[in-house]
Write a protein that holds these residues in place. Sequence first.
Motif, short mmCIF file in Angstrom:
data_model
loop_
_atom_site.label_atom_id
_atom_site.label_comp_id
_atom_site.label_asym_id
_atom_site.label_seq_id
_atom_site.Cartn_x
_atom_site.Cartn_y
_atom_site.Cartn_z
N ASP A 31 0.82 -1.21 0.00
CA ASP A 31 0.00 0.00 0.00
C ASP A 31 0.85 1.26 0.00
O ASP A 31 1.94 1.32 0.59
CB ASP A 31 -0.90 0.01 1.24
CG ASP A 31 -1.88 -1.12 1.17
OD1 ASP A 31 -1.86 -1.85 0.16
OD2 ASP A 31 -2.67 -1.28 2.12
N SER A 32 0.32 2.28 -0.67
CA SER A 32 1.02 3.57 -0.64
C SER A 32 0.62 4.28 0.64
O SER A 32 -0.38 3.95 1.28
CB SER A 32 0.64 4.39 -1.86
OG SER A 32 -0.74 4.54 -1.90
N SER A 33 1.39 5.30 1.01
CA SER A 33 1.13 6.00 2.26
C SER A 33 -0.09 6.91 2.10
O SER A 33 -0.44 7.31 0.99
CB SER A 33 2.35 6.81 2.66
OG SER A 33 2.67 7.68 1.58
N ALA A 56 -1.84 10.40 2.47
CA ALA A 56 -1.47 11.81 2.62
C ALA A 56 -2.38 12.46 3.67
O ALA A 56 -3.46 11.93 3.99
CB ALA A 56 -1.60 12.52 1.28
N VAL A 57 -1.95 13.63 4.16
CA VAL A 57 -2.69 14.29 5.23
C VAL A 57 -4.08 14.71 4.76
O VAL A 57 -5.08 14.48 5.44
CB VAL A 57 -1.92 15.53 5.73
CG1 VAL A 57 -2.65 16.16 6.91
CG2 VAL A 57 -0.50 15.16 6.10
N ASN A 58 -4.14 15.28 3.56
CA ASN A 58 -5.46 15.76 3.10
C ASN A 58 -6.44 14.61 2.91
O ASN A 58 -7.61 14.73 3.21
CB ASN A 58 -5.31 16.59 1.83
CG ASN A 58 -4.54 15.85 0.76
OD1 ASN A 58 -4.02 14.76 1.00
ND2 ASN A 58 -4.47 16.43 -0.43
N GLU A 59 -5.96 13.47 2.44
CA GLU A 59 -6.82 12.31 2.30
C GLU A 59 -7.35 11.88 3.66
O GLU A 59 -8.54 11.59 3.83
CB GLU A 59 -6.06 11.13 1.67
CG GLU A 59 -5.70 11.35 0.21
CD GLU A 59 -4.55 10.47 -0.24
OE1 GLU A 59 -3.94 10.82 -1.24
OE2 GLU A 59 -4.27 9.44 0.42
N PHE A 60 -6.45 11.87 4.61
CA PHE A 60 -6.81 11.48 5.97
C PHE A 60 -7.91 12.41 6.50
O PHE A 60 -8.89 11.96 7.10
CB PHE A 60 -5.56 11.57 6.85
CG PHE A 60 -5.74 10.89 8.16
CD1 PHE A 60 -5.79 9.50 8.25
CD2 PHE A 60 -5.86 11.64 9.32
CE1 PHE A 60 -5.95 8.89 9.46
CE2 PHE A 60 -6.03 11.02 10.54
CZ PHE A 60 -6.07 9.64 10.62
N LEU A 61 -7.72 13.72 6.23
CA LEU A 61 -8.69 14.70 6.73
C LEU A 61 -10.05 14.46 6.09
O LEU A 61 -11.09 14.53 6.77
CB LEU A 61 -8.21 16.12 6.42
CG LEU A 61 -7.11 16.63 7.35
CD1 LEU A 61 -6.65 18.02 6.93
CD2 LEU A 61 -7.62 16.66 8.78
#
Lengths: 803, 140
Positions: free
Chosen positions: A624-626, A628-633
């Motif tokens: 899996d790719s990491s 990102a912060v915006n996706e998490f938000l």
Amino acid sequence: MLTITLSIFIPFLAAIFIPFIYKRIQSRHIGWFVIIVPIALFIFLASFIPSIANGSTYMHSIRWIESAKIHFTTYLDGLSLIFGLLITGVGSLVILYSIYYLSERESLGRFYVYLLLFMGAMLGVVLSDNLMVLYVFWELTSISSFLLIAFWYHRKKSRYGAQKSMLITVSGGIGMLAGFIMLQTMTGSFSVREIVATIGQYTDEPLFLVALLLVLLGAFTKSAQFPFHIWLPDAMEAPTPVSAYLHSATMVKAGIYLVARFTPIFGGEAVWLYIVSGVGIFTLLLGSLNAVKQTDLKALLAYSTISQLGLVMSLFGLGSVALHHGYSTDSVIYTQATFAALFHLVNHSTFKGALFMVVGIVDHELGTRDIRRLGGLIAFMPVTFTIALIGSFSMAGLPPFNGFLSKEMFFEALVNARNLEIFATGTIGTLVLIIAWIASVFTFVYSMIIVFQTFFGEFHPERVEKPINEASKGMLVAPSVLAILVVIIFFFPNLIGNYLLRPAMTAIYPTFANAENLTPHIKAWHGLNTALWMTIGVIVLGTILYRFMRYWKGVYSIAPFNWNLDTAFNSSLSWLENGSHYLTRLYMKGYLKDYLVYIFVFFVVAVGGSILFTGSYSFDFSDDSSIAVNEFLIVLSMAGAALSMLFVKSRMTAIILNGVLGYSIALLFVIFRAPDLALTQTVVETVTTALFLLCFYFLPEWKKERSARKTKIFNGIIAILAGTIVTVLGLTVQGNKLFESISVYFEDAYRLAGGKNIVNTILGDFRAFDTMLEVVVLFIAGIGVFTLIKLKSKKEGQDIEDQ
Amino acid sequence: MKINDVILKTVTRIVAFIILTFGVELFLSGHNNPGGGFIGGLVLSSAFVLLYLVNDIDTVRMGIPFDFKKIAAIGVFLAVGSGVGSVLFGEHFLTQAFGHFDLPVFGVTELSTVIVFEAGVALTVVGVVVTIILTISEDV
């Protein structure tokens, strides 16, 4: 030959255009345009007679569903040619007759669309070589005949008859489908010709016998053989041209066609012989006994059709014995039964078609077809009388009409069958011979009833509903043509024998080298043999029985001739209805909540169960790719919106929170570079929100539901389980790979489909079938919404109920 | 539904045309860029829905005198019919073909039979969405 394939589709194409022509044309009867189709097809098929008689066959194949070995293959040989000519020939006459029979106030557009649909389907049945294609057309004949029988749908009886015929023939058809699939699993082919060529290797398979029985089930239901004959009398509620066409000349003969077509496949089996001949003979007897007691002329003809179909059926069964023995001079004698069957098939279509039309004329002119109210019509309707006389005497098997010839051959075939060594002793053969002879006596009796009770005796004008007149000239043309054919065939039977029946015989006995031997020379005078003595006996005893009918007809009220099969059918039907009502009431509670519970419980059990069962709940996060912060938000805000939806007090807030979910998903699509999906998601979200707001104003108060603690816990468990399973499913799908990815294929989109947008090429080029069906589903949903809302308040349904 | 809002009405007059144009653009560019029949149809229908929301149904009907049920039916017919077309050329059902042509104004353009299929999809979507929304709102 592509043209043969096209000839199946011409009726369908014509059916599409009929409604448009019907709207435009008011001055003329629409039938005049429809009649062009069968006449053209008849001429076209007739042009094949010389070459088919010389032994050639025509085949054309269009690729259809290759992966399932289903091809649209048409095959024209002697057997299909006979049926094709009957369908188009009798079809032309029936349409000509219907032009005068049906007044212009009837919804003629509908009538002829159904009739053309039926004609196309019937041609499809007899011309298809592929079993699956044959099945499709087979059921289409059931459906179009349902529509035709229910043509006067405001009558309760019409609807009942239509439903009955459809239930019986379609369920038989489904059994037949199973038989076809079994044949395919054994032989690996859906093509009749290929199966005929290889079937010898498979006769020991366990499926072989089952397939045989299932195919026969289809044939018997369609041809109204015992115990499935009960639908045919009820089908007589159809307009008379339909009865003449479907219930004497074509549809009921589809079963006979099937038996003939499958004789080379199953014919060598003793089971085939016993069942086909046994059921046929029994149906012959039962039909003729029942016909005599009828008082409605059309019902009488219905039972007589049942009995005559039984006769043809039994002959095909006897003829199949020849295949058991293989080709030799001894076995060729049995093929005469098949020859007689084919001959009688043609004859039956001519005389029975004419008789149905005569009954239609009587009904049309007098408003009744009850024998007890008729009599003495000979003085008023001389032409109709002549036709009725020819038809009935032919049916009774009297010279100089074609029925005599085939009846003699029937007797001869039975006399020959007595010597069969398959029958344990001669006794069964003798028994069959006696049954057939008794049935023939009763056939003679009811044939006389038609002529003498309708046309002789005293005429009672007060008993009929209209002033009496001879039918219009146009109406008499079609039955006259058939009656003339009846006589012509008697004098020149060998024309038909050599040009039509001989190629059909080679189709049924493909392994028999010499076609000449299979075609006996038909003679009107064939010596003073057993068959002729039997006929003389029939005439003598028949005349006596007819003369003294009033003394013995009371027997019918004592003897259990009413086999109560109708009652059995009706009670099982109502039992089914009640049962399903009860079952439906068990789960259709009317609460949306309950339905959601069903859906989710099923989901949890089926999907969750299979994940547990297959043990595929392993996750693999290594690739899996990491995040990102915006996706998490975004995901966090979605989760927040979903959770808070549970606790909000106003509906407006809930709608907005729902919108948050939708638009966040669109945002995720943008981030993962799927502009197409993002666009679609945005627009869909917008339109649905607009719809929601539209209804919003009219929705009732938003109320918190108060439910018992137990239900709450139960719902909670289901919710948690469903959520867990979806999550597990998502992770599992991501972690497991069973198959090679097919994305390589799509990456080639520009070369293969000329589009740079992969999503779009998938939707439009690679997987267009999905898209097409989605569009259809969307359309159906739209129609559903429209009808549910718009048509709910109309209460016209009451008017067309029971008459 | 009667909303008397001058600003909304004025803006809609212009915006509706922009949305409609955008819808057509999306539809046409679908094969190579984001877009296609489904999205194009949805955008077009959202323009119609907006018109119906702002003006009353009878006014819009005077301007757009189509029976949207028929439009949906034509759409389904096109979509299925484009599949039958390939059968007539001896190909499989729904096989599509494309080619590059030198057209007078547009220069070298790619033309594909998919456009017929997509047009069917678009018309169905427009027809169904507008039909559903109109029936629901008329029912009230």
